[in-house]
Motif scaffolding. Structure first.
Motif, PDB file in Angstrom:
ATOM      1  N   LEU A  29       0.831  -1.204   0.000  1.00 24.08           N
ATOM      2  CA  LEU A  29       0.000   0.000   0.000  1.00 24.08           C
ATOM      3  C   LEU A  29       0.868   1.258   0.000  1.00 24.08           C
ATOM      4  N   ILE A  30       0.335   2.326  -0.580  1.00 26.96           N
ATOM      5  CA  ILE A  30       0.937   3.665  -0.486  1.00 26.96           C
ATOM      6  C   ILE A  30      -0.067   4.544   0.232  1.00 26.96           C
ATOM      7  N   ILE A  31       0.322   5.107   1.366  1.00 27.32           N
ATOM      8  CA  ILE A  31      -0.586   5.906   2.204  1.00 27.32           C
ATOM      9  C   ILE A  31      -0.094   7.347   2.218  1.00 27.32           C
ATOM     10  N   GLU A  32      -0.992   8.267   1.952  1.00 26.26           N
ATOM     11  CA  GLU A  32      -0.647   9.692   1.984  1.00 26.26           C
ATOM     12  C   GLU A  32      -1.744  10.480   2.693  1.00 26.26           C
ATOM     13  N   ARG A  33      -1.378  11.662   3.158  1.00 25.52           N
ATOM     14  CA  ARG A  33      -2.304  12.528   3.890  1.00 25.52           C
ATOM     15  C   ARG A  33      -2.328  13.910   3.265  1.00 25.52           C
ATOM     16  N   GLU A  34      -3.219  14.763   3.757  1.00 26.91           N
ATOM     17  CA  GLU A  34      -3.350  16.131   3.236  1.00 26.91           C
ATOM     18  C   GLU A  34      -2.375  17.049   3.959  1.00 26.91           C
ATOM     19  N   THR A  35      -1.235  17.295   3.371  1.00 23.94           N
ATOM     20  CA  THR A  35      -0.256  18.215   3.950  1.00 23.94           C
ATOM     21  C   THR A  35       0.732  18.597   2.862  1.00 23.94           C
ATOM     22  N   ASP A  38       6.138  16.186   4.115  1.00 24.10           N
ATOM     23  CA  ASP A  38       6.097  14.806   4.613  1.00 24.10           C
ATOM     24  C   ASP A  38       4.729  14.191   4.359  1.00 24.10           C
ATOM     25  N   ARG A  39       4.371  14.093   3.109  1.00 21.46           N
ATOM     26  CA  ARG A  39       3.017  13.685   2.711  1.00 21.46           C
ATOM     27  C   ARG A  39       2.809  12.166   2.805  1.00 21.46           C
ATOM     28  N   TYR A  40       3.881  11.375   2.602  1.00 23.51           N
ATOM     29  CA  TYR A  40       3.722   9.930   2.480  1.00 23.51           C
ATOM     30  C   TYR A  40       4.200   9.223   3.739  1.00 23.51           C
ATOM     31  N   LEU A  41       3.541   8.106   4.067  1.00 23.80           N
ATOM     32  CA  LEU A  41       3.912   7.306   5.230  1.00 23.80           C
ATOM     33  C   LEU A  41       4.962   6.291   4.814  1.00 23.80           C
ATOM     34  N   GLY A  42       6.050   6.245   5.605  1.00 23.11           N
ATOM     35  CA  GLY A  42       7.100   5.280   5.353  1.00 23.11           C
ATOM     36  C   GLY A  42       7.302   4.360   6.541  1.00 23.11           C
ATOM     37  N   SER A  43       8.299   3.494   6.472  1.00 28.91           N
ATOM     38  CA  SER A  43       8.544   2.543   7.553  1.00 28.91           C
ATOM     39  C   SER A  43       8.982   3.230   8.838  1.00 28.91           C
ATOM     40  N   SER A  44       9.552   4.438   8.731  1.00 26.63           N
ATOM     41  CA  SER A  44      10.012   5.165   9.925  1.00 26.63           C
ATOM     42  C   SER A  44       9.161   6.394  10.221  1.00 26.63           C
ATOM     43  N   GLY A  45       8.031   6.523   9.603  1.00 27.79           N
ATOM     44  CA  GLY A  45       7.173   7.686   9.846  1.00 27.79           C
ATOM     45  C   GLY A  45       6.871   8.420   8.548  1.00 27.79           C
ATOM     46  N   TRP A  46       6.377   9.626   8.682  1.00 23.34           N
ATOM     47  CA  TRP A  46       5.974  10.420   7.514  1.00 23.34           C
ATOM     48  C   TRP A  46       7.206  10.973   6.804  1.00 23.34           C
ATOM     49  N   GLN A  47       7.181  10.932   5.482  1.00 24.31           N
ATOM     50  CA  GLN A  47       8.318  11.358   4.673  1.00 24.31           C
ATOM     51  C   GLN A  47       7.823  11.998   3.385  1.00 24.31           C
ATOM     52  N   SER A  48       8.753  12.530   2.625  1.00 28.14           N
ATOM     53  CA  SER A  48       8.382  13.308   1.433  1.00 28.14           C
ATOM     54  C   SER A  48       8.239  12.465   0.173  1.00 28.14           C
ATOM     55  N   VAL A  49       8.654  11.203   0.207  1.00 24.86           N
ATOM     56  CA  VAL A  49       8.561  10.349  -0.987  1.00 24.86           C
ATOM     57  C   VAL A  49       7.688   9.144  -0.654  1.00 24.86           C
ATOM     58  N   ASP A 179       8.658   8.925  19.671  1.00 25.38           N
ATOM     59  CA  ASP A 179       9.246   9.049  18.333  1.00 25.38           C
ATOM     60  C   ASP A 179       8.990  10.458  17.812  1.00 25.38           C
ATOM     61  N   PRO A 180      10.016  11.322  17.757  1.00 23.03           N
ATOM     62  CA  PRO A 180       9.805  12.702  17.304  1.00 23.03           C
ATOM     63  C   PRO A 180       9.324  12.789  15.880  1.00 23.03           C
ATOM     64  N   SER A 181       9.573  11.722  15.078  1.00 24.10           N
ATOM     65  CA  SER A 181       9.126  11.795  13.682  1.00 24.10           C
ATOM     66  C   SER A 181       7.624  11.664  13.568  1.00 24.10           C
ATOM     67  N   ILE A 182       6.972  11.114  14.654  1.00 28.70           N
ATOM     68  CA  ILE A 182       5.521  10.924  14.598  1.00 28.70           C
ATOM     69  C   ILE A 182       4.787  12.162  15.072  1.00 28.70           C
ATOM     70  N   THR A 183       5.380  12.816  16.037  1.00 28.17           N
ATOM     71  CA  THR A 183       4.716  14.012  16.583  1.00 28.17           C
ATOM     72  C   THR A 183       4.682  15.098  15.530  1.00 28.17           C
ATOM     73  N   GLU A 184       3.511  15.562  15.216  1.00 29.41           N
ATOM     74  CA  GLU A 184       3.352  16.557  14.164  1.00 29.41           C
ATOM     75  C   GLU A 184       2.874  17.873  14.752  1.00 29.41           C
ATOM     76  N   LYS A 185       3.264  18.897  14.118  1.00 33.87           N
ATOM     77  CA  LYS A 185       2.722  20.202  14.485  1.00 33.87           C
ATOM     78  C   LYS A 185       1.293  20.309  13.968  1.00 33.87           C
ATOM     79  N   PRO A 186       0.457  21.017  14.678  1.00 35.47           N
ATOM     80  CA  PRO A 186      -0.918  21.166  14.184  1.00 35.47           C
ATOM     81  C   PRO A 186      -0.910  21.818  12.806  1.00 35.47           C
ATOM     82  N   SER A 187      -1.729  21.273  11.938  1.00 29.30           N
ATOM     83  CA  SER A 187      -1.804  21.835  10.577  1.00 29.30           C
ATOM     84  C   SER A 187      -2.377  23.234  10.621  1.00 29.30           C
ATOM     85  N   ALA A 188      -1.697  24.126   9.930  1.00 28.52           N
ATOM     86  CA  ALA A 188      -2.121  25.540   9.923  1.00 28.52           C
ATOM     87  C   ALA A 188      -3.211  25.725   8.875  1.00 28.52           C
TER      88      ALA A 188
END
Length: 385
Positions: A29-35, A38-49, A179-188
């Protein structure tokens, strides 16, 4: 797309995913979110590819998602799931699914799953804890970090787990890591009301700038409209009524005071009064026509009388500007075919039998210059065709 929690069967951090497409154990699967970042989910968290994420298992038409996916998703997240290697995808909001990185039963909270290299950075020997004895106040970690809880000797003795002064080693797998890579800033995200307010604000500014830029044209249009309203014909009664203010008799040569009363100031007052009928205005035009100093006022009285729709005034006004008619003796007028044709047309509408012939004559005069003279072309198009 249907997403159900699988924590009762496989524990927290698991969810069943059902899509309207066939799935196999090899499905990725390829999982992406609205942002924007770091739009795509990877094995270590959200990333740009984008990255192909394997499913844990397949049960019929359902795919089992493990903590590597579930722990990174929170309740209400709008996500897009694409089957890798195909163009098949579905979008939906992530529901309430327990995550494996929390000891509490809270749902929809961003996972605190440890990073991939968290256990590699801290060795078991680095987490040896000196149990509090008689002379110690705190349990300290050799890695330089303070222990999160402090146990009294009585509690330790009752538990039977260790003795005062004993050194024990802690298994790093039992410790929760953030995991700091999981903690996200609130979307503006800007609210819809704010967007509408900004749009209205800029629209008002644009309207103001356009109004300022086109102000001269608007004023010119208003002036033209007022002139057209002033020139609107007013029907005169068929029977000629006596003027409300009979014109004074011709000035007596032996009465200079009376002569002064008929001077320019007198006629200006009469013109500004605005109560004169079409017949009175025409009579004033005739009376002032013989005075060279009042010739401009005579022409204005004639124009005002024609605007009132008074037939004799319309006839005189049309012939005054008709280029086929000669100028009156001593009069200096710039001929204007449009003005003359407008007056003739109004005369024709009022029942003047000669107006139609005058229009034909003037149109025949203008036709030869149709392609050479713009004014002639406009007059022919408006009144002759």
């Amino acid at each position: 797309m249907r997403i159900l929690s699988a924590h009762k069967e496989h524990g927290p951090g698991h969810a069943w995913l059902s899509m309207d497409h066939a799935a196999t154990p090899e499905t990725a699967l390829i999982i992406e979110r609205e942002t924007d970042k770091d739009r795509y989910l990877g094995s270590s968290g959200w990333q740009s590819v984008p990255e192909h994420l394997p499913v844990d298992a397949v049960d019929g038409g359902r795919m089992l998602l493990g903590p590597s996916i579930v722990d990174h998703l929170g309740e209400g997240d709008f996500i897009k799931i694409t089957i890798a290697g195909t163009g098949l995808f579905e979008e939906d909001f992530w529901p309430v699914v327990p995550i494996s990185g929390r000891k509490s039963s809270g749902f929809g909270i961003v996972s605190s799953k440890p990073a991939a290299d968290a256990h590699q950075k801290t060795k078991p020997s680095d987490l040896a804890v000196n149990v509090k004895g008689s002379g110690s106040n705190k349990s300290t970690a050799q890695a330089g970090e303070e222990a999160n809880a402090e146990l009294s000797e009585t509690e330790a003795a009752k538990s039977g787990q260790f003795m005062p002064g004993e050194t024990i080693a802690l298994d790093p797998s039992l410790i929760d890591y953030a995991d700091p890579s999981i903690t996200e800033k609130p979307s503006a995200r800007i609210s819809r009301k704010a967007i509408v307010g900004l749009a209205v604000f800029w629209l008002l500014i644009a309207i103001g700038l356009l109004g300022w830029y086109f102000q001269p044209y608007l004023l010119a249009g208003l002036d033209s409209f007022s002139q057209q309203a002033e020139q609107a014909p007013v029907e005169e009664p068929t029977t000629v009524s006596e003027p409300s203010t009979p014109p004074a008799a011709a000035p007596d040569q032996g009465a200079p005071e009376h002569q002064m009363a008929r001077g320019r100031s007198y006629w200006q007052q009469q013109m500004m009064n605005g109560q004169m009928s079409g017949q009175e205005l025409y009579q004033a035009s005739e009376e002032t026509a013989g005075d060279a100093e009042l010739s401009d006022m005579s022409a204005e009285f004639l124009r005002l009388a024609s605007n009132k729709g008074y037939a004799p005034a319309l006839r005189a006004y049309a012939e005054r500007y008709d280029p086929t008619k000669p100028n009156e003796a001593g009069a200096s007028v710039i001929k204007n075919a449009n003005t003359a044709l407008d007056a003739y047309t109004r005369l024709k509408a009022g029942g003047d039998a000669n107006a139609a012939a005058d229009i034909r004559s003037l149109c025949q005069f203008l036709e030869p210059n149709y392609y050479q003279d713009a004014d002639a072309r406009t007059a022919v198009d408006d009144y002759c065709r």
